[in-house]
Design a protein around this motif. Structure first.
Motif: not given
Length: 109
Positions: A58-80
């Motif tokens: 799922a991380l691969d499919k949603n382009n969330m498979n890097s440290l930078e992507a996860i940091i951005t998601q946790v930092h900023n949030g998104k949707n729910a």
């Protein structure tokens, strides 16, 4: 001259065998994840958006498979997902991201 050489060797040894202060700490990430993320992501699942788990595929499919992507998601949030930038500092967020990637690689087992 011997004193200068000794100091230089000590400095070189210190840098060679110690990790930088900003290095990610997966063990700390596990603690932070347990305290802040397990309500929605226990075992790498996602109770809000079932298809967007923290599993490797799922991380691969949603382009969330890097440290930078996860940091951005946790930092900023998104949707729910809420933003954690006001609750966690940058180092804690990096620690959580490191933990998530490590667990995804181990299939959360």
């Amino acid at each position: 001259m011997k004193k200068i050489l000794s100091v230089l060797l000590l400095v070189a040894f210190t840098f060679a065998f110690t990790s930088p202060a900003t290095a990610a700490d997966s063990a700390n990430g596990a603690k932070i994840f347990t305290a802040n993320c397990t309500a929605c992501h226990l075992g790498g699942r996602n109770v809000v958006a079932a298809a967007k788990t923290l599993k490797q595929d799922a991380l691969d499919k949603n382009n969330m498979n890097s440290l930078e992507a996860i940091i951005t998601q946790v930092h900023n949030g998104k949707n729910a997902m809420p933003a954690f930038k006001s609750r966690l500092n940058d180092q804690q967020i990096e620690d959580v991201a490191t933990y998530v990637l490590e667990q995804a690689a181990k299939d959360w087992s």
